[in-house]
Design an enzyme around this catalytic site. Structure first.
Site, mmCIF file in Angstrom:
data_model
loop_
_atom_site.group_PDB
_atom_site.id
_atom_site.type_symbol
_atom_site.label_atom_id
_atom_site.label_comp_id
_atom_site.label_asym_id
_atom_site.label_seq_id
_atom_site.Cartn_x
_atom_site.Cartn_y
_atom_site.Cartn_z
ATOM 1 N N ARG A 186 -11.703 2.940 -1.741
ATOM 2 C CA ARG A 186 -10.659 3.367 -0.805
ATOM 3 C C ARG A 186 -9.295 3.182 -1.444
ATOM 4 O O ARG A 186 -8.979 2.132 -1.983
ATOM 5 C CB ARG A 186 -10.732 2.555 0.490
ATOM 6 C CG ARG A 186 -9.509 2.738 1.384
ATOM 7 C CD ARG A 186 -9.820 3.357 2.681
ATOM 8 N NE ARG A 186 -8.619 3.693 3.413
ATOM 9 C CZ ARG A 186 -8.385 3.349 4.666
ATOM 10 N NH1 ARG A 186 -9.286 2.667 5.332
ATOM 11 N NH2 ARG A 186 -7.289 3.718 5.268
ATOM 12 N N ASP A 243 -12.962 -0.560 10.703
ATOM 13 C CA ASP A 243 -12.027 -1.117 11.689
ATOM 14 C C ASP A 243 -12.750 -2.061 12.637
ATOM 15 O O ASP A 243 -13.818 -1.718 13.163
ATOM 16 C CB ASP A 243 -11.402 -0.006 12.541
ATOM 17 C CG ASP A 243 -10.439 0.867 11.768
ATOM 18 O OD1 ASP A 243 -9.678 0.323 10.955
ATOM 19 O OD2 ASP A 243 -10.449 2.098 11.987
#
Length: 164
Positions: A83, A99
């Site tokens: 990422r 998340d």
């Protein structure tokens, strides 16, 4: 006593399903953590700066980590999977996005961590898989169940079950 947390997982780059599976394997390897349930995989329309459809899912975990420790470990997983964060660009394309949606019934408001996730009630692509796992779960800040939040969400972006 372990903590109960719900993690939202999203990917819209590369082999999105493989990215999801790899992130689950890595989460399962966090010391004192186990995946209790996994939702189906859903495809959702791009949002923000992203150009391609996302694969989204929610997992329920039990963990001995605090919310802050879990966040650090999830960020390490994102980095290890490639990422890249682009300054000034929110909601862009990403190989993986992890998340913390809910952590026990805690209300956390720190600069780096907000629980419940502040956009949870506004996103069908999160509420649909979350409702699959815990439809009667009460949002600790809003006092409404996940099913009630889903029924009243204004988000109209397309979302459908990912075909194998």
């Amino acid at each position: 006593m372990p903590h109960r947390a719900f993690i939202g997982i999203g990917s819209n780059l590369g082999d999105r399903k493989a990215n999801y599976l790899e992130s689950c394997e890595r989460i399962q390897k966090i010391s004192g953590t186990r995946i209790v349930k996994q939702s189906s995989l859903y495809e959702s329309e791009p949002h923000g700066d992203a150009k391609t459809w996302f694969v989204n899912a929610v997992i329920e975990i039990e963990t001995d980590c605090t919310a802050q420790e879990l966040l650090k470990k999830l960020k390490l997983i994102e980095t290890a999977m490639g990422r890249k964060r682009v300054r000034g660009k929110r909601w862009g394309s990403r190989i993986i996005d992890l998340d913390i949606l809910l952590f026990d019934n805690e209300l956390i408001s720190k600069r780096t961590l907000k629980v419940p996730h502040p956009e949870l009630q506004n996103r069908r692509f999160v509420l649909i898989p979350l409702s699959e796992l815990a439809p009667q779960l009460i949002h600790p800040k809003l006092g409404a169940s996940v099913s009630e939040l889903l029924a009243s969400v204004k988000d109209v972006k397309k979302i459908h079950l990912l075909r194998a």
